[in-house]
Scaffold this motif. Structure first.
Motif, PDB file in Angstrom:
ATOM      1  N   MET A   5     -25.454   2.602  40.731  1.00  0.00           N
ATOM      2  CA  MET A   5     -25.239   1.729  41.875  1.00  0.00           C
ATOM      3  C   MET A   5     -26.280   2.023  42.969  1.00  0.00           C
ATOM      4  O   MET A   5     -26.791   1.112  43.624  1.00  0.00           O
ATOM      5  CB  MET A   5     -23.840   1.951  42.421  1.00  0.00           C
ATOM      6  CG  MET A   5     -23.398   0.795  43.260  1.00  0.00           C
ATOM      7  SD  MET A   5     -21.634   0.760  43.403  1.00  0.00           S
ATOM      8  CE  MET A   5     -21.471  -0.374  44.743  1.00  0.00           C
ATOM      9  N   GLN A   6     -26.586   3.328  43.127  1.00  0.00           N
ATOM     10  CA  GLN A   6     -27.609   3.685  44.120  1.00  0.00           C
ATOM     11  C   GLN A   6     -28.961   3.096  43.746  1.00  0.00           C
ATOM     12  O   GLN A   6     -29.698   2.610  44.604  1.00  0.00           O
ATOM     13  CB  GLN A   6     -27.718   5.200  44.213  1.00  0.00           C
ATOM     14  CG  GLN A   6     -26.676   5.806  45.125  1.00  0.00           C
ATOM     15  CD  GLN A   6     -26.780   7.300  45.157  1.00  0.00           C
ATOM     16  OE1 GLN A   6     -26.716   7.959  44.125  1.00  0.00           O
ATOM     17  NE2 GLN A   6     -26.954   7.847  46.333  1.00  0.00           N
ATOM     18  N   ALA A   9     -28.968  -0.611  44.442  1.00  0.00           N
ATOM     19  CA  ALA A   9     -29.082  -0.818  45.892  1.00  0.00           C
ATOM     20  C   ALA A   9     -30.511  -0.569  46.347  1.00  0.00           C
ATOM     21  O   ALA A   9     -31.052  -1.309  47.176  1.00  0.00           O
ATOM     22  CB  ALA A   9     -28.122   0.109  46.628  1.00  0.00           C
ATOM     23  N   CYS A  10     -31.138   0.461  45.766  1.00  0.00           N
ATOM     24  CA  CYS A  10     -32.524   0.790  46.110  1.00  0.00           C
ATOM     25  C   CYS A  10     -33.439  -0.371  45.764  1.00  0.00           C
ATOM     26  O   CYS A  10     -34.306  -0.762  46.535  1.00  0.00           O
ATOM     27  CB  CYS A  10     -32.932   2.048  45.351  1.00  0.00           C
ATOM     28  SG  CYS A  10     -34.655   2.426  45.430  1.00  0.00           S
ATOM     29  N   VAL A  12     -32.607  -3.608  45.413  1.00  0.00           N
ATOM     30  CA  VAL A  12     -32.340  -4.754  46.304  1.00  0.00           C
ATOM     31  C   VAL A  12     -32.974  -4.514  47.668  1.00  0.00           C
ATOM     32  O   VAL A  12     -33.632  -5.393  48.232  1.00  0.00           O
ATOM     33  CB  VAL A  12     -30.819  -4.970  46.454  1.00  0.00           C
ATOM     34  CG1 VAL A  12     -30.540  -6.023  47.510  1.00  0.00           C
ATOM     35  CG2 VAL A  12     -30.219  -5.389  45.138  1.00  0.00           C
ATOM     36  N   ALA A  13     -32.810  -3.287  48.188  1.00  0.00           N
ATOM     37  CA  ALA A  13     -33.346  -2.974  49.516  1.00  0.00           C
ATOM     38  C   ALA A  13     -34.865  -3.101  49.522  1.00  0.00           C
ATOM     39  O   ALA A  13     -35.443  -3.619  50.480  1.00  0.00           O
ATOM     40  CB  ALA A  13     -32.936  -1.566  49.915  1.00  0.00           C
ATOM     41  N   THR A  14     -35.508  -2.640  48.456  1.00  0.00           N
ATOM     42  CA  THR A  14     -36.966  -2.727  48.412  1.00  0.00           C
ATOM     43  C   THR A  14     -37.427  -4.172  48.363  1.00  0.00           C
ATOM     44  O   THR A  14     -38.407  -4.543  49.017  1.00  0.00           O
ATOM     45  CB  THR A  14     -37.508  -1.971  47.198  1.00  0.00           C
ATOM     46  OG1 THR A  14     -36.858  -0.726  47.110  1.00  0.00           O
ATOM     47  CG2 THR A  14     -38.996  -1.757  47.317  1.00  0.00           C
ATOM     48  N   ALA A  16     -35.847  -6.751  49.609  1.00  0.00           N
ATOM     49  CA  ALA A  16     -35.647  -7.319  50.945  1.00  0.00           C
ATOM     50  C   ALA A  16     -36.740  -6.831  51.896  1.00  0.00           C
ATOM     51  O   ALA A  16     -37.276  -7.597  52.685  1.00  0.00           O
ATOM     52  CB  ALA A  16     -34.276  -6.933  51.477  1.00  0.00           C
ATOM     53  N   TYR A  17     -37.086  -5.533  51.786  1.00  0.00           N
ATOM     54  CA  TYR A  17     -38.120  -5.002  52.664  1.00  0.00           C
ATOM     55  C   TYR A  17     -39.477  -5.637  52.359  1.00  0.00           C
ATOM     56  O   TYR A  17     -40.269  -5.876  53.262  1.00  0.00           O
ATOM     57  CB  TYR A  17     -38.206  -3.480  52.532  1.00  0.00           C
ATOM     58  CG  TYR A  17     -39.187  -2.867  53.493  1.00  0.00           C
ATOM     59  CD1 TYR A  17     -38.874  -2.740  54.833  1.00  0.00           C
ATOM     60  CD2 TYR A  17     -40.439  -2.463  53.071  1.00  0.00           C
ATOM     61  CE1 TYR A  17     -39.775  -2.222  55.724  1.00  0.00           C
ATOM     62  CE2 TYR A  17     -41.357  -1.935  53.957  1.00  0.00           C
ATOM     63  CZ  TYR A  17     -41.012  -1.818  55.276  1.00  0.00           C
ATOM     64  OH  TYR A  17     -41.920  -1.306  56.162  1.00  0.00           O
ATOM     65  N   ALA A  19     -40.015  -8.648  51.478  1.00  0.00           N
ATOM     66  CA  ALA A  19     -40.073  -9.940  52.168  1.00  0.00           C
ATOM     67  C   ALA A  19     -40.406  -9.725  53.637  1.00  0.00           C
ATOM     68  O   ALA A  19     -41.120 -10.502  54.247  1.00  0.00           O
ATOM     69  CB  ALA A  19     -38.742 -10.664  52.031  1.00  0.00           C
ATOM     70  N   LEU A  20     -39.923  -8.611  54.177  1.00  0.00           N
ATOM     71  CA  LEU A  20     -40.147  -8.310  55.596  1.00  0.00           C
ATOM     72  C   LEU A  20     -41.619  -8.020  55.888  1.00  0.00           C
ATOM     73  O   LEU A  20     -42.115  -8.362  56.958  1.00  0.00           O
ATOM     74  CB  LEU A  20     -39.293  -7.099  55.975  1.00  0.00           C
ATOM     75  CG  LEU A  20     -38.742  -7.039  57.377  1.00  0.00           C
ATOM     76  CD1 LEU A  20     -37.936  -8.276  57.685  1.00  0.00           C
ATOM     77  CD2 LEU A  20     -37.881  -5.805  57.518  1.00  0.00           C
ATOM     78  N   TYR A  39     -37.021   6.803  43.296  1.00  0.00           N
ATOM     79  CA  TYR A  39     -35.756   7.268  43.862  1.00  0.00           C
ATOM     80  C   TYR A  39     -34.910   7.960  42.796  1.00  0.00           C
ATOM     81  O   TYR A  39     -34.197   8.927  43.080  1.00  0.00           O
ATOM     82  CB  TYR A  39     -34.984   6.099  44.495  1.00  0.00           C
ATOM     83  CG  TYR A  39     -33.909   6.567  45.427  1.00  0.00           C
ATOM     84  CD1 TYR A  39     -34.249   7.126  46.651  1.00  0.00           C
ATOM     85  CD2 TYR A  39     -32.573   6.495  45.082  1.00  0.00           C
ATOM     86  CE1 TYR A  39     -33.279   7.587  47.511  1.00  0.00           C
ATOM     87  CE2 TYR A  39     -31.594   6.954  45.938  1.00  0.00           C
ATOM     88  CZ  TYR A  39     -31.950   7.496  47.150  1.00  0.00           C
ATOM     89  OH  TYR A  39     -30.988   7.956  47.993  1.00  0.00           O
ATOM     90  N   ILE A  83     -40.662   3.260  50.830  1.00  0.00           N
ATOM     91  CA  ILE A  83     -39.635   3.152  51.880  1.00  0.00           C
ATOM     92  C   ILE A  83     -38.294   3.822  51.526  1.00  0.00           C
ATOM     93  O   ILE A  83     -37.719   4.527  52.357  1.00  0.00           O
ATOM     94  CB  ILE A  83     -39.450   1.667  52.284  1.00  0.00           C
ATOM     95  CG1 ILE A  83     -40.586   1.246  53.201  1.00  0.00           C
ATOM     96  CG2 ILE A  83     -38.146   1.407  52.968  1.00  0.00           C
ATOM     97  CD1 ILE A  83     -40.560   1.867  54.571  1.00  0.00           C
ATOM     98  N   PRO A  84     -37.765   3.675  50.293  1.00  0.00           N
ATOM     99  CA  PRO A  84     -36.471   4.322  50.020  1.00  0.00           C
ATOM    100  C   PRO A  84     -36.496   5.843  50.158  1.00  0.00           C
ATOM    101  O   PRO A  84     -35.459   6.464  50.366  1.00  0.00           O
ATOM    102  CB  PRO A  84     -36.179   3.925  48.567  1.00  0.00           C
ATOM    103  CG  PRO A  84     -36.952   2.705  48.348  1.00  0.00           C
ATOM    104  CD  PRO A  84     -38.177   2.831  49.168  1.00  0.00           C
ATOM    105  N   LEU A  85     -37.690   6.438  50.064  1.00  0.00           N
ATOM    106  CA  LEU A  85     -37.760   7.898  50.128  1.00  0.00           C
ATOM    107  C   LEU A  85     -37.825   8.429  51.556  1.00  0.00           C
ATOM    108  O   LEU A  85     -37.601   9.608  51.806  1.00  0.00           O
ATOM    109  CB  LEU A  85     -38.992   8.392  49.369  1.00  0.00           C
ATOM    110  CG  LEU A  85     -38.857   8.499  47.864  1.00  0.00           C
ATOM    111  CD1 LEU A  85     -40.142   9.022  47.281  1.00  0.00           C
ATOM    112  CD2 LEU A  85     -37.717   9.408  47.491  1.00  0.00           C
TER     113      LEU A  85
END
Lengths: 145, 265
Positions: A5-6, A9-10, A12-14, A16-17, A19-20, A39, A83-85
Protein backbone atom coordinates in the motif's frame (compact mmCIF):
# COMPACT_ATOMS: atom_id res chain seq x y z
CA UNK A 1 0.42 -0.47 7.17
CA UNK A 2 1.37 -3.00 4.52
CA UNK A 3 4.32 -2.34 2.28
CA UNK A 4 2.45 -2.70 -0.99
CA UNK A 5 0.00 0.00 0.00
CA UNK A 6 2.91 2.33 0.77
CA UNK A 7 4.44 1.62 -2.63
CA UNK A 8 1.14 2.29 -4.43
CA UNK A 9 0.74 5.54 -2.47
CA UNK A 10 4.32 6.45 -3.41
CA UNK A 11 3.52 5.82 -7.08
CA UNK A 12 0.34 7.95 -6.98
CA UNK A 13 2.08 10.76 -5.10
CA UNK A 14 4.93 10.86 -7.60
CA UNK A 15 2.51 11.01 -10.53
CA UNK A 16 0.64 13.90 -8.89
CA UNK A 17 3.91 15.68 -8.14
CA UNK A 18 5.04 15.23 -11.77
CA UNK A 19 1.94 17.09 -12.89
CA UNK A 20 2.89 19.84 -10.45
CA UNK A 21 6.35 20.32 -12.01
CA UNK A 22 4.91 19.88 -15.54
CA UNK A 23 6.86 16.77 -16.40
CA UNK A 24 6.35 15.81 -20.08
CA UNK A 25 3.73 13.04 -20.35
CA UNK A 26 6.07 10.44 -21.78
CA UNK A 27 8.29 10.51 -18.71
CA UNK A 28 5.60 10.33 -16.01
CA UNK A 29 5.00 6.57 -15.87
CA UNK A 30 8.67 5.66 -15.81
CA UNK A 31 9.43 8.29 -13.18
CA UNK A 32 6.73 6.87 -10.90
CA UNK A 33 8.15 3.37 -11.29
CA UNK A 34 11.68 4.55 -10.49
CA UNK A 35 10.41 6.42 -7.43
CA UNK A 36 8.59 3.32 -6.14
CA UNK A 37 11.65 1.14 -6.71
CA UNK A 38 13.78 3.60 -4.74
CA UNK A 39 11.27 3.82 -1.91
CA UNK A 40 11.04 0.03 -1.82
CA UNK A 41 14.79 -0.21 -1.25
CA UNK A 42 14.51 2.43 1.47
CA UNK A 43 11.81 0.38 3.23
CA UNK A 44 13.87 -2.81 2.86
CA UNK A 45 16.84 -1.08 4.47
CA UNK A 46 14.71 -0.33 7.54
CA UNK A 47 14.61 3.43 6.84
CA UNK A 48 18.21 3.99 7.91
CA UNK A 49 20.70 6.59 6.68
CA UNK A 50 22.36 3.90 4.57
CA UNK A 51 18.88 3.22 3.15
CA UNK A 52 18.68 6.84 1.99
CA UNK A 53 22.03 6.50 0.27
CA UNK A 54 21.36 3.16 -1.46
CA UNK A 55 17.82 4.08 -2.52
CA UNK A 56 19.00 7.39 -3.98
CA UNK A 57 21.87 5.63 -5.72
CA UNK A 58 19.40 3.24 -7.36
CA UNK A 59 17.17 6.16 -8.36
CA UNK A 60 20.11 8.13 -9.73
CA UNK A 61 21.44 5.22 -11.79
CA UNK A 62 17.99 4.29 -13.16
CA UNK A 63 17.33 7.95 -14.06
CA UNK A 64 20.65 8.23 -15.89
CA UNK A 65 19.94 5.01 -17.81
CA UNK A 66 16.47 6.24 -18.79
CA UNK A 67 17.93 9.59 -19.80
CA UNK A 68 20.36 7.81 -22.14
CA UNK A 69 17.65 5.58 -23.62
CA UNK A 70 15.06 8.32 -24.11
CA UNK A 71 17.67 10.96 -25.06
CA UNK A 72 16.45 13.42 -22.46
CA UNK A 73 18.09 15.24 -19.57
CA UNK A 74 18.44 13.12 -16.41
CA UNK A 75 17.11 16.00 -14.29
CA UNK A 76 13.74 15.46 -15.92
CA UNK A 77 13.33 12.08 -14.23
CA UNK A 78 15.29 12.85 -11.08
CA UNK A 79 13.28 15.88 -9.93
CA UNK A 80 10.12 13.90 -9.27
CA UNK A 81 11.66 10.48 -8.59
CA UNK A 82 13.63 11.67 -5.56
CA UNK A 83 10.69 13.42 -3.86
CA UNK A 84 9.34 10.41 -1.87
CA UNK A 85 12.74 10.04 -0.19
CA UNK A 86 12.99 13.64 1.02
CA UNK A 87 12.94 13.42 4.84
CA UNK A 88 9.77 15.39 5.60
CA UNK A 89 8.92 13.30 8.68
CA UNK A 90 12.34 14.01 10.16
CA UNK A 91 11.87 17.76 9.78
CA UNK A 92 8.43 17.62 11.40
CA UNK A 93 9.62 15.44 14.30
CA UNK A 94 12.60 17.73 14.90
CA UNK A 95 10.34 20.74 15.13
CA UNK A 96 7.92 18.91 17.43
CA UNK A 97 10.72 17.95 19.81
CA UNK A 98 12.05 21.53 19.79
CA UNK A 99 8.58 22.87 20.62
CA UNK A 100 8.17 20.26 23.37
CA UNK A 101 11.53 21.32 24.80
CA UNK A 102 13.05 17.86 24.32
CA UNK A 103 16.49 19.09 23.24
CA UNK A 104 18.17 15.70 23.19
CA UNK A 105 15.62 14.06 20.90
CA UNK A 106 15.51 17.19 18.74
CA UNK A 107 19.27 17.05 18.26
CA UNK A 108 19.39 13.36 17.38
CA UNK A 109 16.38 13.53 15.03
CA UNK A 110 17.72 16.70 13.42
CA UNK A 111 21.11 15.11 12.84
CA UNK A 112 19.52 12.01 11.31
CA UNK A 113 17.43 14.20 9.00
CA UNK A 114 20.44 16.19 7.89
CA UNK A 115 22.45 13.02 7.33
CA UNK A 116 19.62 11.58 5.24
CA UNK A 117 19.56 14.67 3.06
CA UNK A 118 23.35 14.53 2.67
CA UNK A 119 23.10 10.83 1.78
CA UNK A 120 20.60 11.60 -0.98
CA UNK A 121 22.75 14.42 -2.37
CA UNK A 122 25.90 12.30 -2.26
CA UNK A 123 24.27 9.33 -3.98
CA UNK A 124 22.82 11.43 -6.81
CA UNK A 125 26.16 13.17 -7.26
CA UNK A 126 27.97 9.82 -7.43
CA UNK A 127 25.58 8.47 -10.07
CA UNK A 128 25.82 11.63 -12.18
CA UNK A 129 29.62 11.72 -12.06
CA UNK A 130 29.74 8.01 -12.85
CA UNK A 131 27.66 8.42 -15.98
CA UNK A 132 29.28 11.68 -17.07
CA UNK A 133 32.62 9.89 -17.15
CA UNK A 134 31.26 6.72 -18.76
CA UNK A 135 29.99 8.76 -21.67
CA UNK A 136 33.40 10.05 -22.55
CA UNK A 137 35.08 6.71 -23.11
CA UNK A 138 33.39 5.64 -26.39
CA UNK A 139 33.90 9.12 -27.82
CA UNK A 140 37.65 8.86 -27.45
CA UNK A 141 37.68 5.44 -29.16
CA UNK A 142 35.84 6.85 -32.17
CA UNK A 143 38.22 9.75 -32.34
CA UNK A 144 35.32 12.16 -32.72
CA UNK A 145 35.99 13.98 -29.51
CA UNK B 1 39.55 39.92 -45.26
CA UNK B 2 36.21 41.46 -44.43
CA UNK B 3 35.67 43.48 -41.32
CA UNK B 4 32.36 44.14 -39.67
CA UNK B 5 32.18 47.61 -41.20
CA UNK B 6 32.15 46.20 -44.71
CA UNK B 7 29.57 43.61 -43.75
CA UNK B 8 27.42 46.36 -42.26
CA UNK B 9 23.87 46.15 -41.02
CA UNK B 10 23.11 42.67 -42.28
CA UNK B 11 25.99 41.24 -40.27
CA UNK B 12 24.92 43.17 -37.20
CA UNK B 13 21.36 41.85 -37.47
CA UNK B 14 22.51 38.28 -37.80
CA UNK B 15 24.81 38.54 -34.81
CA UNK B 16 22.12 40.09 -32.66
CA UNK B 17 19.79 37.20 -33.58
CA UNK B 18 22.41 34.72 -32.43
CA UNK B 19 22.90 36.66 -29.21
CA UNK B 20 19.14 36.90 -28.59
CA UNK B 21 18.64 33.20 -29.21
CA UNK B 22 21.40 31.94 -26.90
CA UNK B 23 20.47 34.40 -24.14
CA UNK B 24 16.83 33.39 -24.29
CA UNK B 25 17.69 29.69 -24.20
CA UNK B 26 19.92 30.12 -21.15
CA UNK B 27 17.34 32.32 -19.45
CA UNK B 28 14.56 29.75 -19.92
CA UNK B 29 16.80 27.02 -18.53
CA UNK B 30 17.72 29.04 -15.45
CA UNK B 31 14.14 30.17 -14.81
CA UNK B 32 12.68 26.68 -15.15
CA UNK B 33 14.93 24.98 -12.64
CA UNK B 34 17.80 23.82 -14.85
CA UNK B 35 21.31 23.53 -13.43
CA UNK B 36 23.78 26.33 -14.16
CA UNK B 37 26.15 24.00 -15.98
CA UNK B 38 23.29 23.00 -18.27
CA UNK B 39 22.74 26.66 -19.17
CA UNK B 40 26.46 27.14 -19.87
CA UNK B 41 26.60 23.91 -21.87
CA UNK B 42 23.57 24.90 -23.95
CA UNK B 43 25.05 28.30 -24.79
CA UNK B 44 28.33 26.73 -25.89
CA UNK B 45 26.64 24.08 -28.02
CA UNK B 46 24.30 26.55 -29.67
CA UNK B 47 27.14 28.93 -30.46
CA UNK B 48 29.07 26.07 -32.02
CA UNK B 49 26.02 25.29 -34.15
CA UNK B 50 25.72 28.92 -35.26
CA UNK B 51 29.41 29.02 -36.14
CA UNK B 52 30.53 31.51 -33.51
CA UNK B 53 34.31 31.15 -33.20
CA UNK B 54 34.64 31.71 -29.47
CA UNK B 55 32.26 32.15 -26.57
CA UNK B 56 32.74 32.66 -22.85
CA UNK B 57 29.77 32.19 -20.58
CA UNK B 58 29.21 32.34 -16.85
CA UNK B 59 25.83 31.25 -15.54
CA UNK B 60 24.72 31.80 -11.95
CA UNK B 61 21.41 30.89 -10.33
CA UNK B 62 20.50 34.60 -10.42
CA UNK B 63 21.90 35.66 -13.76
CA UNK B 64 23.99 35.03 -16.82
CA UNK B 65 26.91 36.76 -18.50
CA UNK B 66 28.23 35.90 -21.91
CA UNK B 67 30.65 37.24 -24.47
CA UNK B 68 30.72 36.24 -28.11
CA UNK B 69 34.02 36.87 -29.86
CA UNK B 70 33.16 37.65 -33.47
CA UNK B 71 36.22 38.02 -35.60
CA UNK B 72 39.44 39.55 -34.36
CA UNK B 73 38.63 42.90 -32.88
CA UNK B 74 34.91 42.68 -32.27
CA UNK B 75 33.21 41.05 -29.33
CA UNK B 76 29.70 41.31 -27.93
CA UNK B 77 28.74 40.96 -24.28
CA UNK B 78 25.36 40.65 -22.69
CA UNK B 79 24.14 40.25 -19.12
CA UNK B 80 20.79 38.62 -18.38
CA UNK B 81 19.24 38.82 -14.95
CA UNK B 82 17.12 35.92 -13.67
CA UNK B 83 14.61 37.02 -11.06
CA UNK B 84 12.12 34.24 -10.46
CA UNK B 85 13.00 30.57 -10.41
CA UNK B 86 10.46 27.76 -10.44
CA UNK B 87 10.40 24.20 -11.72
CA UNK B 88 8.89 23.79 -15.17
CA UNK B 89 10.30 20.62 -16.69
CA UNK B 90 8.30 20.79 -19.92
CA UNK B 91 9.85 24.11 -20.93
CA UNK B 92 13.27 22.74 -19.97
CA UNK B 93 12.74 19.72 -22.18
CA UNK B 94 11.54 21.78 -25.15
CA UNK B 95 14.47 24.14 -24.75
CA UNK B 96 16.85 21.18 -24.80
CA UNK B 97 15.21 20.00 -28.01
CA UNK B 98 15.82 23.38 -29.68
CA UNK B 99 19.45 23.50 -28.59
CA UNK B 100 19.99 19.97 -29.92
CA UNK B 101 18.54 20.97 -33.28
CA UNK B 102 20.73 24.08 -33.40
CA UNK B 103 23.83 22.10 -32.53
CA UNK B 104 23.17 19.63 -35.34
CA UNK B 105 22.63 22.48 -37.81
CA UNK B 106 18.92 21.85 -38.45
CA UNK B 107 17.87 25.29 -37.22
CA UNK B 108 19.24 28.77 -37.92
CA UNK B 109 19.28 31.67 -35.49
CA UNK B 110 15.95 33.19 -36.51
CA UNK B 111 14.07 29.87 -36.33
CA UNK B 112 15.63 29.09 -32.97
CA UNK B 113 14.68 32.52 -31.64
CA UNK B 114 11.07 32.09 -32.76
CA UNK B 115 10.85 28.60 -31.28
CA UNK B 116 12.31 29.77 -27.96
CA UNK B 117 9.96 32.75 -27.79
CA UNK B 118 7.04 30.37 -28.32
CA UNK B 119 8.33 28.17 -25.47
CA UNK B 120 8.74 31.13 -23.14
CA UNK B 121 5.30 32.54 -23.94
CA UNK B 122 3.51 29.24 -23.39
CA UNK B 123 1.72 29.63 -20.09
CA UNK B 124 -1.48 27.65 -20.05
CA UNK B 125 -1.36 26.52 -16.47
CA UNK B 126 -4.72 25.05 -15.68
CA UNK B 127 -5.14 26.33 -12.14
CA UNK B 128 -7.58 23.69 -10.93
CA UNK B 129 -5.49 20.86 -12.31
CA UNK B 130 -2.49 22.20 -10.37
CA UNK B 131 -4.49 22.49 -7.16
CA UNK B 132 -5.82 18.98 -7.68
CA UNK B 133 -2.34 17.61 -8.33
CA UNK B 134 -0.97 19.28 -5.20
CA UNK B 135 -3.86 17.94 -3.10
CA UNK B 136 -3.47 14.42 -4.45
CA UNK B 137 0.30 14.37 -3.95
CA UNK B 138 -0.01 15.62 -0.36
CA UNK B 139 -2.64 13.04 0.53
CA UNK B 140 -0.84 10.17 -1.21
CA UNK B 141 2.34 11.07 0.69
CA UNK B 142 0.31 11.11 3.91
CA UNK B 143 -0.84 7.55 3.20
CA UNK B 144 2.71 6.55 2.27
CA UNK B 145 3.98 7.83 5.62
CA UNK B 146 1.52 5.75 7.61
CA UNK B 147 -1.77 7.60 7.36
CA UNK B 148 -5.18 6.23 6.46
CA UNK B 149 -8.53 7.56 5.22
CA UNK B 150 -8.87 10.35 7.79
CA UNK B 151 -5.32 11.53 7.18
CA UNK B 152 -5.88 11.24 3.43
CA UNK B 153 -8.82 13.66 3.58
CA UNK B 154 -7.12 16.19 5.85
CA UNK B 155 -4.01 16.18 3.65
CA UNK B 156 -6.21 16.72 0.60
CA UNK B 157 -7.23 20.10 2.04
CA UNK B 158 -3.68 20.95 3.12
CA UNK B 159 -2.24 20.22 -0.34
CA UNK B 160 -4.92 22.24 -2.12
CA UNK B 161 -4.45 25.19 0.25
CA UNK B 162 -0.66 25.10 -0.17
CA UNK B 163 -0.89 25.27 -3.95
CA UNK B 164 -3.56 27.97 -3.84
CA UNK B 165 -1.58 30.20 -1.49
CA UNK B 166 1.69 29.58 -3.38
CA UNK B 167 0.18 30.78 -6.65
CA UNK B 168 -1.31 33.78 -4.88
CA UNK B 169 2.00 34.71 -3.27
CA UNK B 170 3.93 34.23 -6.51
CA UNK B 171 1.53 36.60 -8.22
CA UNK B 172 2.12 39.27 -5.59
CA UNK B 173 5.91 38.78 -5.79
CA UNK B 174 6.34 37.57 -2.24
CA UNK B 175 9.99 36.61 -1.60
CA UNK B 176 10.47 32.83 -1.73
CA UNK B 177 11.73 32.55 1.84
CA UNK B 178 8.70 34.31 3.32
CA UNK B 179 6.30 32.19 1.30
CA UNK B 180 8.06 29.09 2.69
CA UNK B 181 7.39 30.34 6.21
CA UNK B 182 3.74 31.01 5.42
CA UNK B 183 3.10 27.69 3.66
CA UNK B 184 4.73 25.78 6.53
CA UNK B 185 2.57 27.60 9.07
CA UNK B 186 -0.61 27.20 7.01
CA UNK B 187 -0.11 23.46 6.52
CA UNK B 188 0.42 22.90 10.22
CA UNK B 189 -2.59 25.01 11.15
CA UNK B 190 -4.88 23.15 8.76
CA UNK B 191 -3.61 19.76 9.91
CA UNK B 192 -4.14 20.68 13.57
CA UNK B 193 -7.63 22.02 12.83
CA UNK B 194 -8.28 18.73 11.05
CA UNK B 195 -7.58 16.85 14.25
CA UNK B 196 -10.26 18.93 15.96
CA UNK B 197 -12.82 18.01 13.30
CA UNK B 198 -11.77 14.35 13.14
CA UNK B 199 -10.60 13.37 16.63
CA UNK B 200 -8.07 10.55 16.61
CA UNK B 201 -6.37 11.65 13.40
CA UNK B 202 -2.58 11.45 13.38
CA UNK B 203 -1.02 14.83 12.59
CA UNK B 204 2.45 13.56 11.71
CA UNK B 205 1.77 11.95 8.29
CA UNK B 206 -0.47 14.87 7.28
CA UNK B 207 2.08 17.60 7.97
CA UNK B 208 5.07 15.61 6.70
CA UNK B 209 3.22 14.58 3.54
CA UNK B 210 2.13 18.13 2.80
CA UNK B 211 5.57 19.68 3.23
CA UNK B 212 7.49 16.99 1.32
CA UNK B 213 6.89 18.53 -2.12
CA UNK B 214 8.09 21.88 -0.69
CA UNK B 215 11.36 20.62 0.77
CA UNK B 216 14.52 21.41 -1.20
CA UNK B 217 15.54 17.86 -2.05
CA UNK B 218 16.87 18.48 -5.51
CA UNK B 219 18.20 21.96 -4.72
CA UNK B 220 20.56 20.49 -2.12
CA UNK B 221 21.65 17.84 -4.59
CA UNK B 222 22.24 20.38 -7.34
CA UNK B 223 24.16 22.59 -4.94
CA UNK B 224 26.50 19.82 -3.86
CA UNK B 225 26.88 18.63 -7.44
CA UNK B 226 27.78 22.15 -8.61
CA UNK B 227 30.32 22.51 -5.82
CA UNK B 228 31.95 19.19 -6.71
CA UNK B 229 32.09 20.21 -10.37
CA UNK B 230 33.97 23.36 -9.35
CA UNK B 231 31.15 25.88 -9.88
CA UNK B 232 31.76 27.25 -6.42
CA UNK B 233 29.60 30.37 -6.63
CA UNK B 234 26.44 28.70 -7.91
CA UNK B 235 26.99 25.67 -5.68
CA UNK B 236 27.31 27.82 -2.58
CA UNK B 237 24.31 29.91 -3.55
CA UNK B 238 22.13 26.85 -4.09
CA UNK B 239 23.14 25.18 -0.84
CA UNK B 240 22.43 28.43 0.99
CA UNK B 241 19.03 28.68 -0.70
CA UNK B 242 18.17 25.09 0.20
CA UNK B 243 19.19 25.49 3.85
CA UNK B 244 17.28 28.75 4.23
CA UNK B 245 14.22 27.23 2.56
CA UNK B 246 14.23 24.25 4.94
CA UNK B 247 14.76 26.48 7.96
CA UNK B 248 11.90 28.76 6.95
CA UNK B 249 9.54 25.80 6.51
CA UNK B 250 10.61 24.38 9.85
CA UNK B 251 10.15 27.79 11.48
CA UNK B 252 6.60 28.02 10.11
CA UNK B 253 5.76 24.58 11.49
CA UNK B 254 7.35 25.32 14.85
CA UNK B 255 5.59 28.66 15.20
CA UNK B 256 2.13 27.18 14.79
CA UNK B 257 2.91 24.06 16.86
CA UNK B 258 4.06 26.13 19.82
CA UNK B 259 1.12 28.53 19.56
CA UNK B 260 -1.25 25.53 19.38
CA UNK B 261 0.30 24.06 22.49
CA UNK B 262 -0.18 27.38 24.23
CA UNK B 263 -3.87 27.59 23.29
CA UNK B 264 -5.04 23.97 23.47
CA UNK B 265 -2.50 22.04 25.53
Amino acid sequence: MSWWMQLIACCVATIAYSALVRLPRKAIAITALIASAGYGIYLLMDQSTMGYFLASLLIGVLCEICARIMKRAATLFMTAAIIPLVPGVGLYRTMRYIVEGNAQMALSTGTATLLGLCGIALALTVSTVLFANLRRIPKKKDGTC
Amino acid sequence: MQTHNELGDEWMEKVSQVLDAVCLAAQIILECGGETYRAEDTVERMCKGFGVPKVDVLALPTGLMLTLAMGEEKSLTRIVRVHRRSIHLKKLDQCNGVSRKVASGEMNALEALEALEAIKAECKDRKWLMIGASALSASAFAVMLGGFWIEFFIALFCGAAVQFISVLMARHRMPGMISGLITGALTTLLALLGTLVFPGANVEPVISGSIMPLLPGLATTNGIRDTIRGDLVSGGARIMEAILCAIMLAAGIGLVLSMWRGVIG
